[in-house]
Write a protein that holds these residues in place. Structure first.
Motif, mmCIF file in Angstrom:
data_model
loop_
_atom_site.group_PDB
_atom_site.id
_atom_site.type_symbol
_atom_site.label_atom_id
_atom_site.label_comp_id
_atom_site.label_asym_id
_atom_site.label_seq_id
_atom_site.Cartn_x
_atom_site.Cartn_y
_atom_site.Cartn_z
ATOM 1 N N SER A 19 -4.937 -0.407 6.678
ATOM 2 C CA SER A 19 -3.975 -1.628 6.835
ATOM 3 C C SER A 19 -4.890 -2.524 6.324
ATOM 4 C CB SER A 19 -5.185 -1.712 8.657
ATOM 5 O OG SER A 19 -6.740 -1.833 8.347
ATOM 6 N N THR A 20 -5.473 -2.233 4.860
ATOM 7 C CA THR A 20 -5.413 -3.377 4.460
ATOM 8 C C THR A 20 -4.019 -3.231 2.629
ATOM 9 O OG1 THR A 20 -6.960 -1.679 2.898
ATOM 10 C CG2 THR A 20 -7.983 -3.366 4.522
ATOM 11 N N ARG A 21 -4.621 -3.961 2.386
ATOM 12 C CA ARG A 21 -3.422 -4.744 1.278
ATOM 13 C C ARG A 21 -4.128 -3.953 0.089
ATOM 14 N NH1 ARG A 21 -2.682 -10.973 -0.545
ATOM 15 N NH2 ARG A 21 -1.355 -11.570 1.894
ATOM 16 N N LEU A 22 -5.312 -3.460 -0.339
ATOM 17 C CA LEU A 22 -5.601 -2.473 -1.188
ATOM 18 C C LEU A 22 -5.408 -1.186 -0.895
ATOM 19 C CD1 LEU A 22 -7.436 -1.699 -3.995
ATOM 20 C CD2 LEU A 22 -9.348 -1.432 -2.777
ATOM 21 N N GLY A 23 -5.100 -0.805 0.296
ATOM 22 C CA GLY A 23 -5.239 0.980 0.635
ATOM 23 C C GLY A 23 -3.849 1.028 0.200
ATOM 24 N N GLU A 24 -2.529 -0.140 1.160
ATOM 25 C CA GLU A 24 -1.362 0.381 1.159
ATOM 26 C C GLU A 24 -0.930 -0.049 -0.470
ATOM 27 O OE1 GLU A 24 2.610 -2.782 2.794
ATOM 28 O OE2 GLU A 24 0.464 -3.047 3.301
ATOM 29 N N SER A 25 -1.444 -0.713 -1.204
ATOM 30 C CA SER A 25 -1.501 -0.843 -2.612
ATOM 31 C C SER A 25 -1.405 0.521 -3.562
ATOM 32 C CB SER A 25 -1.616 -1.423 -2.823
ATOM 33 O OG SER A 25 -0.945 -2.951 -2.703
ATOM 34 N N ILE A 26 -2.733 1.309 -2.871
ATOM 35 C CA ILE A 26 -2.833 2.963 -3.837
ATOM 36 C C ILE A 26 -1.754 3.571 -3.723
ATOM 37 C CG2 ILE A 26 -5.042 3.531 -4.226
ATOM 38 C CD1 ILE A 26 -4.888 1.752 -5.941
ATOM 39 N N ASN A 27 -2.074 3.133 -1.961
ATOM 40 C CA ASN A 27 -1.155 4.586 -1.680
ATOM 41 C C ASN A 27 0.170 4.710 -2.087
ATOM 42 O OD1 ASN A 27 1.016 5.222 0.879
ATOM 43 N ND2 ASN A 27 -1.414 6.367 0.962
ATOM 44 N N PHE A 28 1.001 3.549 -2.273
ATOM 45 C CA PHE A 28 2.495 3.334 -2.845
ATOM 46 C C PHE A 28 2.496 3.673 -4.501
ATOM 47 C CE2 PHE A 28 5.398 0.751 -5.600
ATOM 48 C CZ PHE A 28 6.326 0.339 -5.015
ATOM 49 N N PHE A 29 1.324 3.809 -5.115
ATOM 50 C CA PHE A 29 0.607 3.774 -6.448
ATOM 51 C C PHE A 29 1.253 5.647 -6.492
ATOM 52 C CE2 PHE A 29 -2.071 5.199 -10.038
ATOM 53 C CZ PHE A 29 -1.057 4.696 -10.881
ATOM 54 N N PHE A 30 0.196 6.183 -5.963
ATOM 55 C CA PHE A 30 0.224 7.292 -5.748
ATOM 56 C C PHE A 30 1.328 8.035 -5.602
ATOM 57 C CE2 PHE A 30 -4.152 7.083 -6.575
ATOM 58 C CZ PHE A 30 -5.057 7.605 -7.115
ATOM 59 N N TYR A 31 1.997 7.831 -4.415
ATOM 60 C CA TYR A 31 3.287 8.721 -3.677
ATOM 61 C C TYR A 31 4.333 8.219 -5.151
ATOM 62 C CZ TYR A 31 7.724 8.295 -1.012
ATOM 63 O OH TYR A 31 8.676 9.046 -0.694
ATOM 64 N N ASP A 32 4.887 6.900 -5.327
ATOM 65 C CA ASP A 32 5.717 6.950 -6.151
ATOM 66 C C ASP A 32 5.399 7.451 -7.826
ATOM 67 O OD1 ASP A 32 6.965 5.269 -4.718
ATOM 68 O OD2 ASP A 32 8.018 3.724 -5.443
ATOM 69 N N SER A 33 4.149 7.383 -8.145
ATOM 70 C CA SER A 33 4.110 8.114 -9.291
ATOM 71 C C SER A 33 4.514 9.975 -9.244
ATOM 72 C CB SER A 33 2.556 7.844 -9.543
ATOM 73 O OG SER A 33 2.476 6.292 -10.173
ATOM 74 N N ILE A 34 3.690 10.538 -8.271
ATOM 75 C CA ILE A 34 4.251 11.603 -7.969
ATOM 76 C C ILE A 34 5.100 12.170 -8.064
ATOM 77 C CG2 ILE A 34 3.422 14.055 -6.624
ATOM 78 C CD1 ILE A 34 0.415 12.632 -5.538
ATOM 79 N N LYS A 35 5.832 11.766 -6.671
ATOM 80 C CA LYS A 35 7.977 11.394 -6.586
ATOM 81 C C LYS A 35 8.240 11.047 -7.737
ATOM 82 C CE LYS A 35 10.204 8.584 -4.676
ATOM 83 N NZ LYS A 35 10.544 7.272 -3.728
ATOM 84 N N ILE A 36 8.417 10.129 -8.386
ATOM 85 C CA ILE A 36 8.717 10.112 -9.733
ATOM 86 C C ILE A 36 8.372 11.076 -10.575
ATOM 87 C CG2 ILE A 36 9.815 8.035 -11.164
ATOM 88 C CD1 ILE A 36 9.290 6.028 -9.524
ATOM 89 N N GLY A 215 4.674 -2.462 -9.138
ATOM 90 C CA GLY A 215 4.943 -3.005 -8.636
ATOM 91 C C GLY A 215 4.189 -2.771 -7.144
ATOM 92 N N ALA A 216 2.812 -1.472 -7.559
ATOM 93 C CA ALA A 216 2.531 -1.432 -5.954
ATOM 94 C C ALA A 216 1.387 -2.834 -5.580
ATOM 95 C CB ALA A 216 1.225 -0.033 -6.103
ATOM 96 N N PHE A 217 0.806 -3.366 -6.620
ATOM 97 C CA PHE A 217 0.323 -4.623 -6.815
ATOM 98 C C PHE A 217 0.862 -6.094 -6.316
ATOM 99 C CE2 PHE A 217 -0.271 -9.512 -8.365
ATOM 100 C CZ PHE A 217 -1.502 -9.098 -7.544
ATOM 101 N N ILE A 218 2.741 -5.937 -5.836
ATOM 102 C CA ILE A 218 3.624 -6.582 -5.912
ATOM 103 C C ILE A 218 3.958 -7.013 -4.824
ATOM 104 C CG2 ILE A 218 5.888 -7.955 -5.760
ATOM 105 C CD1 ILE A 218 5.971 -7.370 -8.458
ATOM 106 N N HIS A 219 3.729 -5.335 -4.068
ATOM 107 C CA HIS A 219 3.891 -4.912 -2.615
ATOM 108 C C HIS A 219 2.947 -5.370 -2.255
ATOM 109 C CE1 HIS A 219 5.386 -1.822 0.679
ATOM 110 N NE2 HIS A 219 4.282 -1.460 0.806
ATOM 111 N N GLY A 220 1.591 -5.620 -1.891
ATOM 112 C CA GLY A 220 1.160 -5.641 -1.507
ATOM 113 C C GLY A 220 0.185 -6.458 -1.782
#
Length: 322
Positions: A19-36, A215-220
């Motif tokens: 529920s935190t901005r940090l957690g959301e941003s880090i999750n976005f970073f790992f998910y997109d990095s692996i997928k792409i 993108g993760a920073f902007i996202h969060g």
């Protein structure tokens, strides 16, 4: 599975709060990095297979020595699409085309398409926006190269080439060599193809991480409504403003697609965001500096002006159909 792994890693192993901005941003970073990264490697292997059986030297010579009644613009655009170059990396090959006597409009079709459509852009678009948007992007990039190259060819811009190029063209012989395809079986070529594909991933991986990090920073952390103020679809000037602001920037697809993904998540119309990306990857100040070796400033101004106009028109078209 990738999302589950990212959730497990970030929220389970790292212990961050979803529920935190940090957690959301880090999750976005790992998910997109692996997928792409996975998508980029897979598509690079596919493009490696195509390159192995697509004789680019023969194409270069063919374009220089045959009259093709307009079909050469399609071939040059397709050639640009299968070469994994950014706007600056395309310049040396572009110079080689000019020196080799290939018509200027055809070389410009390649120069337009090469940074816009390649396996990096396709992989990241496919993973970020899905198949339909990816197809629209690829087709529009090819059409932009074809139509732009044809228009530049009709404008007779050869007189704006630098004296250095004209001197080389006067003394160079047109390429006439005929490429003989290698007859080695696919099984023997596959290890080399995989190695080259991994090389592409390795070379752009840092840009992927940087782009996704931004993108993760902007996202969060960027407040809602920050970008919508000047790129909102409700404003008629949003597309021109986005494109004009993007032209001086410099990045490749690996660095800018994750940022575009966040733009869209923040409410920016997809067409405006794609037009912004096309201007970033297709036009840049470093590219203009490198082109000064072969073009006068007037030629560069015409090239940048026409391509910018086309990208703006594509932005409006994207917003209407996507």
């Amino acid at each position: 599975m990738i999302q589950q792994f990212a959730d497990w890693l970030v929220y389970g192993v790292f212990g961050l709060d979803a529920s935190t901005r940090l957690g959301e941003s880090i999750n976005f970073f790992f998910y997109d990095s692996i997928k792409i990264t996975i998508l980029l490697f897979a598509i690079s292997v596919v493009m490696g297979v195509i390159n192995a059986y697509f004789p680019i030297d023969k194409l270069r010579n063919y374009l220089a020595t045959r009259r093709m009644y307009g079909f050469e613009y399609l071939l040059a655009s397709v050639f640009g699409a299968i070469t994994p170059f950014c706007s600056c990396s395309s310049i040396p090959l572009f110079i080689g085309f000019v020196k080799g006597g290939i018509p200027l409009g055809v070389t410009l079709a390649f120069l337009i398409t090469s940074p816009l459509v390649n396996e990096v852009a396709v992989a990241m678009f496919l993973g970020t926006f899905g198949l339909r948007v990816t197809i629209i992007y690829v087709v529009s990039g090819l059409l932009l190269g074809m139509i732009g190259g044809w228009i530049f060819g009709k404008m007779k811009l050869d007189r704006y080439l630098t004296p250095w190029v004209k001197k080389i063209q006067e003394t160079s012989e047109k390429a006439t060599a005929v490429w003989e395809g290698e007859k080695s079986p696919f099984v023997k070529r596959l290890p080399s193809i995989i190695h080259d594909a991994w090389g592409i991933v390795r070379n752009v991986f840092i840009y992927i991480l940087i782009g996704i990090g931004i993108g993760a920073f902007i996202h969060g952390y960027v407040p809602e409504g920050f970008f919508e103020e000047w790129m909102s679809g409700e404003k008629w000037y949003s597309v021109p403003v986005a494109v004009i602001c993007a032209v001086p920037m410099y990045a490749n697809a690996a660095g800018i697609v994750p940022v575009i993904q966040v733009f869209v998540a923040k409410g920016i119309p997809l067409g405006t965001a794609i037009a912004f990306m096309m201007a970033v990857v297709g036009l840049s100040l470093p590219e203009a500096t490198l082109l000064k070796k072969v073009m006068t400033w007037r030629f560069i101004g015409i090239f940048f002006g026409v391509v910018t106009l086309f990208i703006i028109l594509l932005g409006y078209l994207f917003n209407a159909v996507i």
